[in-house]
Write a protein that holds these residues in place. Structure first.
Motif, PDB file in Angstrom:
ATOM      1  N   ALA A  83      13.400 -37.476 -21.806  1.00 18.36           N
ATOM      2  CA  ALA A  83      13.469 -36.941 -20.438  1.00 18.36           C
ATOM      3  C   ALA A  83      12.168 -37.206 -19.700  1.00 18.36           C
ATOM      4  O   ALA A  83      11.084 -37.220 -20.290  1.00 18.36           O
ATOM      5  N   ALA A  84      12.323 -37.422 -18.402  1.00 20.24           N
ATOM      6  CA  ALA A  84      11.171 -37.747 -17.551  1.00 20.24           C
ATOM      7  C   ALA A  84      10.675 -36.483 -16.847  1.00 20.24           C
ATOM      8  O   ALA A  84      11.456 -35.788 -16.206  1.00 20.24           O
ATOM      9  N   PRO A  85       9.385 -36.187 -16.965  1.00 17.34           N
ATOM     10  CA  PRO A  85       8.831 -35.035 -16.254  1.00 17.34           C
ATOM     11  C   PRO A  85       8.420 -35.405 -14.825  1.00 17.34           C
ATOM     12  O   PRO A  85       7.946 -36.524 -14.579  1.00 17.34           O
ATOM     13  N   LEU A  97       7.226 -39.793 -21.378  1.00 17.40           N
ATOM     14  CA  LEU A  97       8.485 -39.051 -21.438  1.00 17.40           C
ATOM     15  C   LEU A  97       8.339 -37.974 -22.510  1.00 17.40           C
ATOM     16  O   LEU A  97       7.418 -38.011 -23.312  1.00 17.40           O
ATOM     17  N   PHE A  98       9.252 -37.021 -22.506  1.00 16.54           N
ATOM     18  CA  PHE A  98       9.254 -36.036 -23.591  1.00 16.54           C
ATOM     19  C   PHE A  98      10.611 -36.048 -24.276  1.00 16.54           C
ATOM     20  O   PHE A  98      11.586 -36.593 -23.759  1.00 16.54           O
ATOM     21  N   LEU A  99      10.654 -35.492 -25.472  1.00 17.93           N
ATOM     22  CA  LEU A  99      11.877 -35.463 -26.278  1.00 17.93           C
ATOM     23  C   LEU A  99      12.461 -34.064 -26.285  1.00 17.93           C
ATOM     24  O   LEU A  99      11.735 -33.074 -26.400  1.00 17.93           O
ATOM     25  N   HIS A 147      17.286 -23.987 -14.356  1.00 21.87           N
ATOM     26  CA  HIS A 147      18.192 -25.136 -14.325  1.00 21.87           C
ATOM     27  C   HIS A 147      17.452 -26.346 -13.770  1.00 21.87           C
ATOM     28  O   HIS A 147      16.578 -26.198 -12.905  1.00 21.87           O
ATOM     29  N   GLU A 148      17.776 -27.523 -14.276  1.00 24.26           N
ATOM     30  CA  GLU A 148      17.290 -28.787 -13.710  1.00 24.26           C
ATOM     31  C   GLU A 148      18.453 -29.778 -13.766  1.00 24.26           C
ATOM     32  O   GLU A 148      18.841 -30.212 -14.843  1.00 24.26           O
ATOM     33  N   VAL A 149      19.025 -30.116 -12.611  1.00 25.95           N
ATOM     34  CA  VAL A 149      20.097 -31.113 -12.615  1.00 25.95           C
ATOM     35  C   VAL A 149      19.471 -32.509 -12.596  1.00 25.95           C
ATOM     36  O   VAL A 149      18.469 -32.737 -11.917  1.00 25.95           O
ATOM     37  N   GLU A 150      20.031 -33.414 -13.378  1.00 31.08           N
ATOM     38  CA  GLU A 150      19.445 -34.754 -13.492  1.00 31.08           C
ATOM     39  C   GLU A 150      20.548 -35.793 -13.727  1.00 31.08           C
ATOM     40  O   GLU A 150      21.548 -35.507 -14.391  1.00 31.08           O
ATOM     41  N   LEU A 151      20.335 -36.981 -13.216  1.00 34.54           N
ATOM     42  CA  LEU A 151      21.187 -38.098 -13.629  1.00 34.54           C
ATOM     43  C   LEU A 151      20.829 -38.443 -15.076  1.00 34.54           C
ATOM     44  O   LEU A 151      19.654 -38.677 -15.386  1.00 34.54           O
ATOM     45  N   LEU A 156      21.958 -31.378 -17.532  1.00 35.47           N
ATOM     46  CA  LEU A 156      21.187 -30.183 -17.181  1.00 35.47           C
ATOM     47  C   LEU A 156      20.066 -30.056 -18.200  1.00 35.47           C
ATOM     48  O   LEU A 156      20.313 -29.827 -19.383  1.00 35.47           O
ATOM     49  N   ASP A 157      18.843 -30.261 -17.716  1.00 38.69           N
ATOM     50  CA  ASP A 157      17.660 -30.125 -18.575  1.00 38.69           C
ATOM     51  C   ASP A 157      17.216 -28.668 -18.490  1.00 38.69           C
ATOM     52  O   ASP A 157      16.287 -28.326 -17.766  1.00 38.69           O
ATOM     53  N   MET A 158      17.934 -27.815 -19.219  1.00 35.81           N
ATOM     54  CA  MET A 158      17.627 -26.383 -19.179  1.00 35.81           C
ATOM     55  C   MET A 158      16.264 -26.149 -19.819  1.00 35.81           C
ATOM     56  O   MET A 158      15.888 -26.807 -20.802  1.00 35.81           O
ATOM     57  N   ARG A 173      10.104 -25.798 -25.496  1.00 28.79           N
ATOM     58  CA  ARG A 173      10.738 -24.932 -24.497  1.00 28.79           C
ATOM     59  C   ARG A 173      12.085 -25.462 -24.008  1.00 28.79           C
ATOM     60  O   ARG A 173      12.886 -24.716 -23.457  1.00 28.79           O
ATOM     61  N   LYS A 174      12.300 -26.769 -24.160  1.00 28.78           N
ATOM     62  CA  LYS A 174      13.481 -27.405 -23.596  1.00 28.78           C
ATOM     63  C   LYS A 174      14.523 -27.776 -24.654  1.00 28.78           C
ATOM     64  O   LYS A 174      15.456 -28.512 -24.356  1.00 28.78           O
ATOM     65  N   SER A 175      14.357 -27.269 -25.859  1.00 32.37           N
ATOM     66  CA  SER A 175      15.233 -27.668 -26.961  1.00 32.37           C
ATOM     67  C   SER A 175      16.051 -26.571 -27.621  1.00 32.37           C
ATOM     68  O   SER A 175      16.682 -26.825 -28.651  1.00 32.37           O
ATOM     69  N   GLY A 220      14.974 -37.038 -14.700  1.00 36.51           N
ATOM     70  CA  GLY A 220      14.080 -36.181 -13.929  1.00 36.51           C
ATOM     71  C   GLY A 220      14.863 -35.326 -12.947  1.00 36.51           C
ATOM     72  O   GLY A 220      15.936 -35.711 -12.499  1.00 36.51           O
ATOM     73  N   THR A 221      14.298 -34.156 -12.655  1.00 43.58           N
ATOM     74  CA  THR A 221      14.993 -33.252 -11.731  1.00 43.58           C
ATOM     75  C   THR A 221      14.342 -33.271 -10.364  1.00 43.58           C
ATOM     76  O   THR A 221      13.120 -33.394 -10.261  1.00 43.58           O
ATOM     77  N   PRO A 222      15.151 -33.152  -9.324  1.00 43.55           N
ATOM     78  CA  PRO A 222      14.585 -33.024  -7.980  1.00 43.55           C
ATOM     79  C   PRO A 222      14.178 -31.577  -7.680  1.00 43.55           C
ATOM     80  O   PRO A 222      14.313 -30.692  -8.530  1.00 43.55           O
TER      81      PRO A 222
HETATM   82 MN    MN Z   1      13.739 -32.194 -16.407  1.00 42.34          MN
END
Ligand code: MN
Length: 288
Positions: free
Chosen positions: A82-84, A119-121, A145-149, A176-178, A189-191, A259-261
């Motif tokens: 995932a892209a920060p 990037l992060f995993l 919530h983070e919506v991402e393509l 969704l990169d919760m 935190r994201k896993s 990445g999320t907007p």
């Molecule tokens: Mn994200």
């Protein structure tokens, strides 16, 4: 082709508001034996699967989408990258709110944040489908919530040039990169289980002419939270794939969240998230 997984691991072909059960097509996949290769077996053999889906679909049960539980379209990604901070206005909101990025909110980046942070995993065990809902892992903390393509890799690749990168992609879905906000490492935190929601289905690459120009958005309980377009990605899709492939071999089924907007915000048990991306579809995810 829009391909989904639903209920107890069934394979579906999405047509309008229905899903055709094409689980029989998976019999055409080559047998697997231990040790299994990295990555997702069905995505690796997507060409075989697509031909077989076309062959068996007339005999498949046709079910209303509303009646099935949608799982992640990728069953076994070997990794989720995932892209920060890959949209400028999300970087701006992160700088304005130290609660979003504890380590980097005040950092000045030379060039794109991805050039500094990489990037992060996310753990592959965090992957879940929209029908499974999201169980808040840390209710006493801020959960965003983070919506991402999301892009799904279809072919193995290592050190792929940017010009060749998009040829690795099998298809697209909503991600969704919760995220649990706080001082810990991103990957930690994201896993939590269910914090990488993928869905509602995989849209194969032939269906989307320009993935670099797709409107996307997210609502919580009917309230608009995120509205954006992938043309505003700071580092674009091809460069993200190329970058990832210079650090890691990419395998079929690997996922890159791009990445999320702006507009990230918290959710809690009882909330209903609705996310959509033009050309892909929309999905409803319940938080519990
Ligand atoms: Mn994200």
């Amino acid at each position: 082709m829009k391909i989904c997984r639903f209920d107890e691991g069934r394979l579906g072909l999405v047509e309008g508001s229905h899903v055709v059960d094409v689980t029989a097509a998976t019999r055409a996949l080559p047998p697997l034996s231990w040790p299994v290769p990295h990555g997702d077996h069905a995505i690796r053999h997507l060409d075989i699967l697509r031909a077989e889906i076309a062959r068996v679909k007339a005999k498949g049960a046709r079910l209303p989408l509303a009646d099935v539980t949608l799982l992640s379209p990728v069953a076994n990604p070997s990794k989720v990258l995932a892209a920060p901070l890959n949209y400028t206005r999300h970087l701006d909101e992160s700088r304005a709110d130290a609660g979003i990025h504890h380590h980097t909110h005040a950092t000045e980046f030379k060039g794109a944040p991805v050039d500094t942070l990489g990037l992060f995993l996310k753990a592959s065990t965090a992957v879940a489908g929209p029908g499974e809902g999201i169980e808040i892992a840390m209710p006493e903390r801020r959960n965003d919530h983070e919506v991402e393509l999301a892009l799904v890799i279809g072919r193995e690749g290592k050190r792929v040039a940017e010009t060749d990168a998009l040829a690795l992609v099998a298809g697209w879905c909503i991600g969704l990169d919760m995220t649990v906000r706080g001082p810990e490492e991103r990957s930690f935190r994201k896993s939590p289980d269910g914090y990488a929601v993928l869905g509602p289905w995989l849209v194969t690459v032939d269906e989307i002419a320009d993935p670099g120009n797709l409107a996307l958005g997210l609502d919580v309980n009917g309230e608009a939270r995120q509205r954006a377009n992938t043309r505003d990605l700071t580092v674009g899709l091809a460069r993200l794939i190329s970058l990832a492939s210079h650090w890691y071999r990419l395998y079929p089924g690997d996922v890159i969240l791009t990445g999320t907007p702006e507009g990230v915000g918290s959710v809690e048990a009882g909330d209903v998230i609705e996310a959509w991306i033009d050309g892909i579809g929309r999905m409803t995810v319940t938080v519990r």
